[in-house]
Design an enzyme around this catalytic site. Structure first.
Site, short mmCIF file in Angstrom:
data_model
loop_
_atom_site.label_atom_id
_atom_site.label_comp_id
_atom_site.label_asym_id
_atom_site.label_seq_id
_atom_site.Cartn_x
_atom_site.Cartn_y
_atom_site.Cartn_z
N HIS A 72 0.68 -1.17 -0.02
CA HIS A 72 0.23 0.06 -0.08
C HIS A 72 0.76 1.26 0.02
O HIS A 72 0.38 2.50 -0.30
CB HIS A 72 -0.80 0.12 1.27
N GLU A 124 -3.84 2.84 1.37
CA GLU A 124 -3.01 3.44 -0.04
C GLU A 124 -3.25 4.78 -0.36
O GLU A 124 -2.52 5.72 -0.51
CB GLU A 124 -3.53 2.45 -1.21
N THR A 160 -5.56 2.59 -6.62
CA THR A 160 -5.38 1.69 -7.55
C THR A 160 -6.40 0.67 -7.54
O THR A 160 -6.70 -0.14 -8.90
CB THR A 160 -4.08 0.92 -7.30
N ASN A 218 -11.32 -5.78 -0.48
CA ASN A 218 -11.46 -6.22 -1.78
C ASN A 218 -12.00 -7.80 -1.72
O ASN A 218 -12.81 -7.91 -2.80
CB ASN A 218 -9.91 -6.10 -2.63
S1 SF4 Z 1 -4.19 -4.86 -6.48
FE1 SF4 Z 1 -2.82 -4.00 -8.19
S2 SF4 Z 1 -1.93 -1.95 -7.46
FE2 SF4 Z 1 -2.62 -3.15 -5.46
S3 SF4 Z 1 -1.24 -4.36 -4.84
FE3 SF4 Z 1 -1.98 -5.64 -6.41
S4 SF4 Z 1 -1.00 -5.40 -8.18
FE4 SF4 Z 1 -0.38 -3.72 -6.74
#
Ligand code: SF4
Length: 275
Positions: A72, A124, A160, A218
């Site tokens: 992050h 992040e 991201t 996520n």
């Molecule tokens: S989701 Fe994408 S930006 Fe986030 S750590 Fe994984 S590769 Fe990197």
């Protein structure tokens, strides 16, 4: 019973890389630590601890040794503080996150008012904010974008892992805020791929198992997506599987968040196959 794995699931590039870097810097004397948990997965954090990588919440907890920055990322003050404390800093910030951080910095340096599109409480986003020298506005909804004042030069960067569709909607509200707008679409494809694959799989099975930390944003988002298509359970480990979930089920789909280790996915897969 048929068990199908999503086309994209589990560790993304940035997380794999951060864990490898942490393992390479493990130390038997307890002097290697990540700043904050390396990923939102308690099983992985525990495994790393056993391998010689601990966790601290603040640099002040360390007088010596190696501090590992997780994927992050962190703001520039942390690099300076680590140096001041004489700590060795190992940077495992994901290169995609680094790009978002440096984009925010470059926009501020070029005189742009910066907007970060992302979740206010996500670490992040906090790190990108720090790279904007604390000057960026963080916007999570269209309403918040609408409420911003107009400005001469507007620069936009994005968390991201933010939703591509939501990013587009928010940007459309920002377009009227300035005549000089620079947009850096710093969204990483790993999240999009996992969400699209989960949705496609959920549409063709009777039950979806979404594996990952209950504190992983996520993974929780993947579970919400799957719930719209079929019966879904969000689990952290294979131990949570319950016999009654599988009554009258013929097809099971499995997906996992970007912070879920392969060994946990394999355990769940095997247990389902043996039913
Ligand atoms: S989701 Fe994408 S930006 Fe986030 S750590 Fe994984 S590769 Fe990197």
């Amino acid at each position: 019973m048929e068990v199908i794995l999503a086309d994209y699931l589990g560790f993304c590039y940035g997380v794999k890389r951060a864990i490898t870097i942490a393992q390479e810097n493990a130390s038997s004397d307890g002097k290697a630590c990540t700043l904050g948990p390396i990923i939102h997965n308690p099983q992985m954090v525990e495994r790393l601890r056993n391998e010689g990588v601990g966790t601290v919440d603040e640099l002040a907890e360390m007088d010596e040794g190696t501090i590992i920055i997780r994927s992050h990322g962190v703001g520039p003050k942390i690099y300076a503080e680590a140096k001041k404390r004489g700590l060795e800093l190992v940077d495992a910030t994901c290169p995609h996150v680094k790009k978002a951080q440096l984009s925010a910095k470059a926009l501020v340096d070029d005189g742009y008012s910066v907007v970060i599109i992302g979740e206010k409480r996500h670490p992040e986003v906090h790190s990108i904010f720090e790279w904007s020298d604390g000057k960026a506005a963080i916007v999570e909804t269209e309403e918040e974008a609408e409420a911003l004042h107009s400005c001469a030069k507007l620069g936009i960067v994005c968390q991201t892992t933010f939703s591509g569709a939501k990013f587009k909607q928010i940007v459309s509200r920002l377009l009227e805020k300035s005549r000089d707008i620079r947009i850096q679409r710093t969204i990483c494809t790993a999240t999009d791929q996992r969400q699209a694959a989960a949705l496609a799989l959920a549409a063709k099975v009777d039950l979806m198992l979404v594996i990952g930390g209950k504190n992983s944003a996520n993974t929780t988002r993947l579970a919400r997506i799957c719930e719209e298509k079929c019966l879904t359970y969000h689990i952290e480990t294979a131990e949570e599987l319950q016999d009654e979930w599988f009554d009258k089920i013929e097809k099971i789909g499995i997906t996992a968040g970007a912070s879920t280790p392969d060994w946990i996915i394999k355990e769940v897969y095997k247990k389902c196959q043996n039913r």
